[in-house]
Scaffold this motif. Structure first.
Motif, mmCIF file in Angstrom:
data_model
loop_
_atom_site.group_PDB
_atom_site.id
_atom_site.type_symbol
_atom_site.label_atom_id
_atom_site.label_comp_id
_atom_site.label_asym_id
_atom_site.label_seq_id
_atom_site.Cartn_x
_atom_site.Cartn_y
_atom_site.Cartn_z
ATOM 1 N N ILE A 1 0.847 -1.185 0.000
ATOM 2 C CA ILE A 1 0.000 0.000 0.000
ATOM 3 C C ILE A 1 0.884 1.235 0.000
ATOM 4 O O ILE A 1 1.873 1.294 0.741
ATOM 5 C CB ILE A 1 -0.916 0.023 1.245
ATOM 6 C CG1 ILE A 1 -1.870 -1.185 1.232
ATOM 7 C CG2 ILE A 1 -1.693 1.334 1.334
ATOM 8 C CD1 ILE A 1 -2.653 -1.361 2.519
ATOM 9 N N VAL A 2 0.524 2.208 -0.813
ATOM 10 C CA VAL A 2 1.211 3.504 -0.803
ATOM 11 C C VAL A 2 0.162 4.585 -0.583
ATOM 12 O O VAL A 2 -0.779 4.726 -1.366
ATOM 13 C CB VAL A 2 1.983 3.764 -2.110
ATOM 14 C CG1 VAL A 2 2.672 5.135 -2.043
ATOM 15 C CG2 VAL A 2 3.012 2.673 -2.362
ATOM 16 N N GLU B 1 1.173 -3.213 12.302
ATOM 17 C CA GLU B 1 0.086 -4.162 12.544
ATOM 18 C C GLU B 1 -0.077 -5.182 11.421
ATOM 19 O O GLU B 1 -0.449 -6.337 11.672
ATOM 20 C CB GLU B 1 -1.230 -3.417 12.749
ATOM 21 C CG GLU B 1 -1.287 -2.611 14.047
ATOM 22 C CD GLU B 1 -2.693 -2.123 14.356
ATOM 23 O OE1 GLU B 1 -3.665 -2.667 13.768
ATOM 24 O OE2 GLU B 1 -2.825 -1.214 15.185
ATOM 25 N N TRP B 2 0.186 -4.770 10.185
ATOM 26 C CA TRP B 2 -0.104 -5.640 9.049
ATOM 27 C C TRP B 2 1.122 -6.355 8.498
ATOM 28 O O TRP B 2 1.015 -7.120 7.533
ATOM 29 C CB TRP B 2 -0.777 -4.826 7.949
ATOM 30 C CG TRP B 2 -2.124 -4.280 8.374
ATOM 31 C CD1 TRP B 2 -2.822 -4.607 9.498
ATOM 32 C CD2 TRP B 2 -2.917 -3.313 7.673
ATOM 33 N NE1 TRP B 2 -4.001 -3.907 9.555
ATOM 34 C CE2 TRP B 2 -4.089 -3.108 8.454
ATOM 35 C CE3 TRP B 2 -2.764 -2.604 6.485
ATOM 36 C CZ2 TRP B 2 -5.095 -2.214 8.068
ATOM 37 C CZ3 TRP B 2 -3.763 -1.713 6.093
ATOM 38 C CH2 TRP B 2 -4.922 -1.527 6.884
ATOM 39 N N ALA B 3 2.268 -6.149 9.119
ATOM 40 C CA ALA B 3 3.496 -6.778 8.608
ATOM 41 C C ALA B 3 3.407 -8.295 8.647
ATOM 42 O O ALA B 3 3.900 -8.984 7.740
ATOM 43 C CB ALA B 3 4.700 -6.296 9.426
ATOM 44 N N ALA B 4 2.781 -8.840 9.684
ATOM 45 C CA ALA B 4 2.705 -10.292 9.818
ATOM 46 C C ALA B 4 1.856 -10.922 8.727
ATOM 47 O O ALA B 4 1.909 -12.146 8.518
ATOM 48 C CB ALA B 4 2.143 -10.663 11.196
ATOM 49 N N SER B 5 1.077 -10.126 8.028
ATOM 50 C CA SER B 5 0.279 -10.622 6.910
ATOM 51 C C SER B 5 0.996 -10.455 5.576
ATOM 52 O O SER B 5 0.420 -10.721 4.516
ATOM 53 C CB SER B 5 -1.067 -9.882 6.857
ATOM 54 O OG SER B 5 -1.825 -10.111 8.025
ATOM 55 N N GLY B 6 2.243 -10.001 5.628
ATOM 56 C CA GLY B 6 2.985 -9.784 4.390
ATOM 57 C C GLY B 6 2.569 -8.537 3.656
ATOM 58 O O GLY B 6 2.700 -8.451 2.427
ATOM 59 N N VAL B 7 2.070 -7.537 4.408
ATOM 60 C CA VAL B 7 1.620 -6.283 3.801
ATOM 61 C C VAL B 7 2.579 -5.164 4.187
ATOM 62 O O VAL B 7 2.849 -4.941 5.374
ATOM 63 C CB VAL B 7 0.191 -5.926 4.274
ATOM 64 C CG1 VAL B 7 -0.241 -4.594 3.680
ATOM 65 C CG2 VAL B 7 -0.784 -7.028 3.882
ATOM 66 N N ARG B 8 3.098 -4.482 3.187
ATOM 67 C CA ARG B 8 3.936 -3.306 3.415
ATOM 68 C C ARG B 8 3.100 -2.053 3.208
ATOM 69 O O ARG B 8 2.297 -1.981 2.281
ATOM 70 C CB ARG B 8 5.135 -3.289 2.466
ATOM 71 C CG ARG B 8 6.086 -4.450 2.640
ATOM 72 C CD ARG B 8 7.322 -4.319 1.759
ATOM 73 N NE ARG B 8 6.978 -4.293 0.329
ATOM 74 C CZ ARG B 8 6.983 -3.210 -0.425
ATOM 75 N NH1 ARG B 8 7.307 -2.015 0.083
ATOM 76 N NH2 ARG B 8 6.671 -3.283 -1.713
ATOM 77 N N VAL B 9 3.301 -1.058 4.068
ATOM 78 C CA VAL B 9 2.544 0.187 3.971
ATOM 79 C C VAL B 9 3.520 1.354 4.022
ATOM 80 O O VAL B 9 4.262 1.515 5.006
ATOM 81 C CB VAL B 9 1.517 0.313 5.116
ATOM 82 C CG1 VAL B 9 0.613 1.524 4.873
ATOM 83 C CG2 VAL B 9 0.675 -0.957 5.250
ATOM 84 N N ASN B 10 3.541 2.147 2.979
ATOM 85 C CA ASN B 10 4.425 3.307 2.899
ATOM 86 C C ASN B 10 3.649 4.521 2.407
ATOM 87 O O ASN B 10 2.447 4.446 2.132
ATOM 88 C CB ASN B 10 5.602 3.012 1.958
ATOM 89 C CG ASN B 10 6.566 2.000 2.539
ATOM 90 O OD1 ASN B 10 7.282 2.294 3.506
ATOM 91 N ND2 ASN B 10 6.589 0.802 1.969
ATOM 92 N N ALA B 11 4.347 5.635 2.300
ATOM 93 C CA ALA B 11 3.703 6.875 1.863
ATOM 94 C C ALA B 11 4.657 7.679 0.995
ATOM 95 O O ALA B 11 5.879 7.492 1.039
ATOM 96 C CB ALA B 11 3.263 7.703 3.069
#
Length: 292
Positions: A144-145, A178-188
Motif C-alpha cells: 500500500i502507498v 500491525e499488518w506486517a505479519a500478513s505480508g503487507v507493506r505500507v508506505n507513503a
C-alpha cells in the motif's frame, strides 16, 4: 508509450487499485503501472474521468478497469472492494491517492469544510486500506502507498489538509507494524509543489500566481512533474522495496528543507523526469516556462 525507468512486465499478473485515478498524479501512476504489465483499476467518484483514463490505457496497449465509489462512504467502499475482488481476483497493490482540499485560513474554516477535507484525505484512505486488507491482503499480502503532502512545517492556508495528511502518516506507520505479519507493506509519498492537473481545481489566478513562487522556494528551483511522483510510488510497490515499510518518500525538490534563513541560489541545473507521454500541464502553466 510511457517512458518508465522500470523494467518491462515488472507487475505482470498483478492487479493494482489506484484511487483518484481519473486525473493528476493518480492518472499518471495508473498509466505507468499499466505500462509495466499490471491490470489497473482506477477508482473515483466521476465515471467520465475514470473512463477516459481507462480508455487511454487500453489505447496504449495496457489493461484497465474502473470503479465508481466515494471513498468517504464506508458501505460503498466495502461493497465496491468486494465487487472488485469477485470480478478481478486478488488485488496486490493499493495507491491511496484520492483526496482534495481548498485554500482557506483556519479562522474561516467551518466544521463542514473541516470534516469534508479530513474525510477525503484521511478517513477515506483508511476505509479503502482497511477493507482491502480485511477482504484480501490479510490472506494474500500486498503493498500500500498512501498519499501525503508537504506538511512538515504545517500547512498555513490549508490547515485542514495538513492535519489530515499528518494523520495519514501516522496511520501509515501504525498499519506498517500491525499488518506486517500478513505480508503487507505500507508506505507513503509526500509530494511538494507538483505541476499537476490537480492544480486546475484551484482558482486559475491563484494557481498562476503561486507557481513561480513555489519554484523559487524550492532548492531545485522548479516544480515537480507527475511522473516524478509516480516513479516513487511504483518503486514502493515493487519487489526492490521489499524491506521498506512504514516509510515516507518526500518528492519535493528539497522544499521541506528550505528554512528561509539561508538564501537559495538561482540555477537551472535540475533536469525534470518527464516520462508521462500523455502529461497535461495545469491550465495555470499555459504561457509559463514549466521550470519556472
Amino acid at each position: 508509450m510511457y517512458g518508465s525507468v522500470f523494467r518491462d512486465e515488472l507487475f505482470a499478473g498483478q492487479t493494482i487499485l489506484v484511487t483518484g485515478g481519473g486525473s493528476g498524479i493518480g492518472r499518471c501512476t495508473a498509466h505507468e503501472l499499466a505500462r509495466l504489465g499490471a491490470m489497473v483499476i482506477v477508482a473515483g467518484r466521476r465515471a467520465e474521468r475514470l473512463d477516459a483514463t481507462a480508455a487511454e490505457i487500453v489505447a496504449d496497449g495496457g489493461r484497465a478497469a474502473t470503479a465508481v465509489f466515494d471513498i468517504r462512504d464506508e458501505d460503498a467502499v466495502a461493497g465496491s472492494i468486494a465487487e472488485l475482488l469477485a470480478a478481478h481476483g486478488p488485488i496486490c497493490g493499493l495507491v491511496n491517492n484520492a483526496g482534495g482540499q481548498y485554500p482557506a485560513p483556519l479562522a474561516e474554516i467551518g466544521r463542514k469544510g473541516w470534516d469534508a477535507v479530513v474525510a477525503s484525505n484521511l478517513t477515506g484512505g483508511f476505509l479503502v486500506a482497511r477493507e482491502l486488507y480485511n477482504q484480501c491482503m490479510a490472506a494474500d499480502g500486498g503493498a500500500i502507498v498512501n498519499m501525503l503532502a508537504d506538511m512538515w512545517n504545517g500547512m498555513p492556508g490549508m490547515g485542514h489538509s495538513g492535519a489530515a495528511r499528518a494523520g495519514m502518516l501516522n496511520f501509515t506507520e501504525s498499519a506498517a507494524v500491525e499488518w506486517a505479519a500478513s505480508g503487507v507493506r505500507v508506505n507513503a509519498v509526500a509530494p511538494g509543489y507538483i505541476a499537476s492537473s490537480g492544480m486546475d481545481h484551484y482558482d486559475p489566478a491563484f494557481a498562476r500566481a503561486m507557481m513561480p513562487r513555489c519554484a523559487a522556494a524550492t532548492p531545485l528551483k522548479r516544480m515537480g512533474e507527475e511522473a516524478e511522483v509516480a516513479a516513487a510510488i511504483v518503486f514502493l510497490l515493487c519487489p526492490a522495496a521489499a524491506y521498506i515499510t512504514g516509510g515516507c518518500i518526500k518528492i519535493d525538490g528539497g522544499s521541506s528543507l528550505a528554512s528561509g534563513l539561508f538564501g537559495l541560489a538561482d540555477h537551472d541545473r535540475s533536469t525534470p523526469f518527464r516520462g508521462f507521454h500523455r502529461a497535461a500541464p495545469p491550465r495555470a502553466a499555459q504561457g509559463l516556462d514549466r521550470n519556472d
